[in-house]
Design a protein around this motif. Structure first.
Motif, PDB file in Angstrom:
ATOM      1  N   ALA A  15       0.831  -1.209   0.000  1.00 18.31           N
ATOM      2  CA  ALA A  15       0.000   0.000   0.000  1.00 18.31           C
ATOM      3  C   ALA A  15       0.867   1.262   0.000  1.00 18.31           C
ATOM      4  O   ALA A  15       0.570   2.229  -0.732  1.00 18.31           O
ATOM      5  CB  ALA A  15      -0.928  -0.001   1.216  1.00 18.31           C
ATOM      6  N   VAL A  16       1.949   1.256   0.789  1.00 15.93           N
ATOM      7  CA  VAL A  16       2.845   2.422   0.822  1.00 15.93           C
ATOM      8  C   VAL A  16       3.509   2.606  -0.545  1.00 15.93           C
ATOM      9  O   VAL A  16       3.604   3.734  -1.058  1.00 15.93           O
ATOM     10  CB  VAL A  16       3.893   2.274   1.946  1.00 15.93           C
ATOM     11  CG1 VAL A  16       5.016   3.293   1.805  1.00 15.93           C
ATOM     12  CG2 VAL A  16       3.220   2.413   3.308  1.00 15.93           C
ATOM     13  N   MET A  17       3.963   1.505  -1.132  1.00 12.92           N
ATOM     14  CA  MET A  17       4.601   1.598  -2.460  1.00 12.92           C
ATOM     15  C   MET A  17       3.611   2.151  -3.494  1.00 12.92           C
ATOM     16  O   MET A  17       3.934   3.052  -4.269  1.00 12.92           O
ATOM     17  CB  MET A  17       5.101   0.221  -2.906  1.00 12.92           C
ATOM     18  CG  MET A  17       6.159  -0.373  -2.019  1.00 12.92           C
ATOM     19  SD  MET A  17       7.746   0.361  -2.262  1.00 12.92           S
ATOM     20  CE  MET A  17       8.198  -0.382  -3.777  1.00 12.92           C
ATOM     21  N   PHE A  18       2.409   1.584  -3.501  1.00  9.69           N
ATOM     22  CA  PHE A  18       1.390   2.027  -4.453  1.00  9.69           C
ATOM     23  C   PHE A  18       1.019   3.491  -4.193  1.00  9.69           C
ATOM     24  O   PHE A  18       0.906   4.300  -5.132  1.00  9.69           O
ATOM     25  CB  PHE A  18       0.143   1.136  -4.352  1.00  9.69           C
ATOM     26  CG  PHE A  18      -0.956   1.542  -5.272  1.00  9.69           C
ATOM     27  CD1 PHE A  18      -0.874   1.284  -6.640  1.00  9.69           C
ATOM     28  CD2 PHE A  18      -2.078   2.215  -4.785  1.00  9.69           C
ATOM     29  CE1 PHE A  18      -1.893   1.679  -7.494  1.00  9.69           C
ATOM     30  CE2 PHE A  18      -3.099   2.606  -5.631  1.00  9.69           C
ATOM     31  CZ  PHE A  18      -3.006   2.338  -6.995  1.00  9.69           C
ATOM     32  N   GLY A  19       0.879   3.858  -2.905  1.00 11.32           N
ATOM     33  CA  GLY A  19       0.559   5.248  -2.542  1.00 11.32           C
ATOM     34  C   GLY A  19       1.652   6.216  -2.977  1.00 11.32           C
ATOM     35  O   GLY A  19       1.365   7.304  -3.484  1.00 11.32           O
ATOM     36  N   VAL A  56       0.803   9.145  -5.544  1.00 15.71           N
ATOM     37  CA  VAL A  56       0.970  10.562  -5.173  1.00 15.71           C
ATOM     38  C   VAL A  56       1.912  11.247  -6.163  1.00 15.71           C
ATOM     39  O   VAL A  56       1.648  12.372  -6.625  1.00 15.71           O
ATOM     40  CB  VAL A  56       1.460  10.714  -3.715  1.00 15.71           C
ATOM     41  CG1 VAL A  56       1.928  12.133  -3.430  1.00 15.71           C
ATOM     42  CG2 VAL A  56       0.364  10.302  -2.744  1.00 15.71           C
ATOM     43  N   ASN A  57       3.005  10.599  -6.505  1.00 13.63           N
ATOM     44  CA  ASN A  57       3.945  11.181  -7.464  1.00 13.63           C
ATOM     45  C   ASN A  57       3.296  11.327  -8.845  1.00 13.63           C
ATOM     46  O   ASN A  57       3.505  12.330  -9.541  1.00 13.63           O
ATOM     47  CB  ASN A  57       5.224  10.335  -7.561  1.00 13.63           C
ATOM     48  CG  ASN A  57       6.227  10.703  -6.507  1.00 13.63           C
ATOM     49  OD1 ASN A  57       6.770  11.806  -6.510  1.00 13.63           O
ATOM     50  ND2 ASN A  57       6.450   9.796  -5.569  1.00 13.63           N
ATOM     51  N   GLY A  58       2.511  10.342  -9.229  1.00 11.56           N
ATOM     52  CA  GLY A  58       1.809  10.428 -10.517  1.00 11.56           C
ATOM     53  C   GLY A  58       0.789  11.558 -10.514  1.00 11.56           C
ATOM     54  O   GLY A  58       0.649  12.288 -11.505  1.00 11.56           O
ATOM     55  N   TYR A  59       0.042  11.710  -9.411  1.00 14.89           N
ATOM     56  CA  TYR A  59      -0.945  12.773  -9.297  1.00 14.89           C
ATOM     57  C   TYR A  59      -0.271  14.145  -9.348  1.00 14.89           C
ATOM     58  O   TYR A  59      -0.724  15.059 -10.047  1.00 14.89           O
ATOM     59  CB  TYR A  59      -1.735  12.595  -7.990  1.00 14.89           C
ATOM     60  CG  TYR A  59      -2.703  13.717  -7.727  1.00 14.89           C
ATOM     61  CD1 TYR A  59      -3.914  13.782  -8.417  1.00 14.89           C
ATOM     62  CD2 TYR A  59      -2.414  14.719  -6.794  1.00 14.89           C
ATOM     63  CE1 TYR A  59      -4.798  14.819  -8.184  1.00 14.89           C
ATOM     64  CE2 TYR A  59      -3.292  15.744  -6.559  1.00 14.89           C
ATOM     65  CZ  TYR A  59      -4.494  15.797  -7.251  1.00 14.89           C
ATOM     66  OH  TYR A  59      -5.375  16.823  -7.024  1.00 14.89           O
ATOM     67  N   LEU A  60       0.833  14.299  -8.579  1.00 12.53           N
ATOM     68  CA  LEU A  60       1.550  15.586  -8.581  1.00 12.53           C
ATOM     69  C   LEU A  60       2.127  15.907  -9.958  1.00 12.53           C
ATOM     70  O   LEU A  60       2.121  17.057 -10.381  1.00 12.53           O
ATOM     71  CB  LEU A  60       2.675  15.577  -7.534  1.00 12.53           C
ATOM     72  CG  LEU A  60       2.226  15.590  -6.069  1.00 12.53           C
ATOM     73  CD1 LEU A  60       3.432  15.452  -5.141  1.00 12.53           C
ATOM     74  CD2 LEU A  60       1.450  16.858  -5.748  1.00 12.53           C
ATOM     75  N   ASP A 106       9.481  13.198  -5.760  1.00  6.35           N
ATOM     76  CA  ASP A 106      10.429  12.101  -5.985  1.00  6.35           C
ATOM     77  C   ASP A 106      10.228  11.596  -7.413  1.00  6.35           C
ATOM     78  O   ASP A 106       9.455  10.670  -7.649  1.00  6.35           O
ATOM     79  CB  ASP A 106      10.193  10.962  -4.974  1.00  6.35           C
ATOM     80  CG  ASP A 106      11.264   9.887  -5.050  1.00  6.35           C
ATOM     81  OD1 ASP A 106      12.350  10.139  -5.598  1.00  6.35           O
ATOM     82  OD2 ASP A 106      11.016   8.778  -4.530  1.00  6.35           O
ATOM     83  N   PRO A 107      10.904  12.228  -8.377  1.00  6.10           N
ATOM     84  CA  PRO A 107      10.678  11.850  -9.771  1.00  6.10           C
ATOM     85  C   PRO A 107      11.140  10.416 -10.055  1.00  6.10           C
ATOM     86  O   PRO A 107      11.982   9.866  -9.356  1.00  6.10           O
ATOM     87  CB  PRO A 107      11.521  12.864 -10.562  1.00  6.10           C
ATOM     88  CG  PRO A 107      12.504  13.403  -9.593  1.00  6.10           C
ATOM     89  CD  PRO A 107      11.922  13.253  -8.239  1.00  6.10           C
TER      90      PRO A 107
END
Length: 194
Positions: free
Chosen positions: A78-82, A86-90, A99-100
């Motif tokens: 879940a943390v990995m997916f989150g 989050v990075n994809g959303y940003l 964190d690119p």
């Protein structure tokens, strides 16, 4: 016939083939328990509970227990997916991420987690192997005691059987003597030719 009790020296030399003084401590303990007819079985975990666990030991056990569970695997996924979400959303909303890709910060955190988790799990495994060693030693003592008790039972049964054979032979001789006294052997007449 009274039962013969063996001393621990007798048990060591007769059944183990070694003088008592040359046996290791565990085997001497077993020979003593057999000779004195003492119970040997007990909870091996009670031996471990006598030594209080330190805070670090308890923490190592808790980390190893949690790190080896499906809960940890689920939370980790879940943390990995989150993190990726989050990075994809940003990236989609702002055009930049904290964190690119290829997620170097995430890799750093995962490396630190592995660096800390591995030795803690090894400490817990060392504790578990110590518990397993104590349990195996206790199992050895129980098995050796059972083997010695079986050998003693065989000896008693053999002695009893020999005593019974002697008694049966004596009774048979007495019965033959009584039969001979009641009916003395007769001389049978020989047949004469006419």
């Amino acid at each position: 016939m009274s039962a013969r009790h063996h001393s621990h020296e007798d048990i060591a030399s007769k059944f183990l083939g070694t003088p008592y003084a040359k046996l290791d401590k565990r085997t001497q303990n077993v020979a003593r328990h057999v000779a004195e007819r003492l119970r040997m079985a007990h909870s091996a975990s009670a031996d471990l509970d006598e030594e209080p666990a330190t805070r670090g030991m308890r923490a190592a056990d808790a980390v190893a227990k949690f790190g080896g569970s499906w809960t940890f695997v689920g939370l980790f996924a879940a943390v990995m997916f989150g993190w990726v979400a989050v990075n994809g959303y940003l990236l989609a909303q702002r055009g930049a991420t904290f964190d690119p890709y290829p997620y170097i910060l995430l890799n750093l955190f995962l490396s630190m987690l592995a660096a800390i988790q591995a030795p803690v799990i090894l400490m817990s495994q060392n504790r578990q192997s110590q518990k397993d060693r104590i349990t195996a030693e206790h199992d050895y003592e129980i098995n050796l005691k059972a083997e010695l008790e079986i050998m003693l039972l065989h000896e008693k049964i053999d002695t009893l059987r020999m005593h019974q054979w002697d008694e049966l032979l004596r009774l048979q001789k007495d019965q033959l003597a009584l039969l001979t006294a009641l009916h003395p052997p007769r001389n049978l007449p020989t047949a004469t030719a006419d």
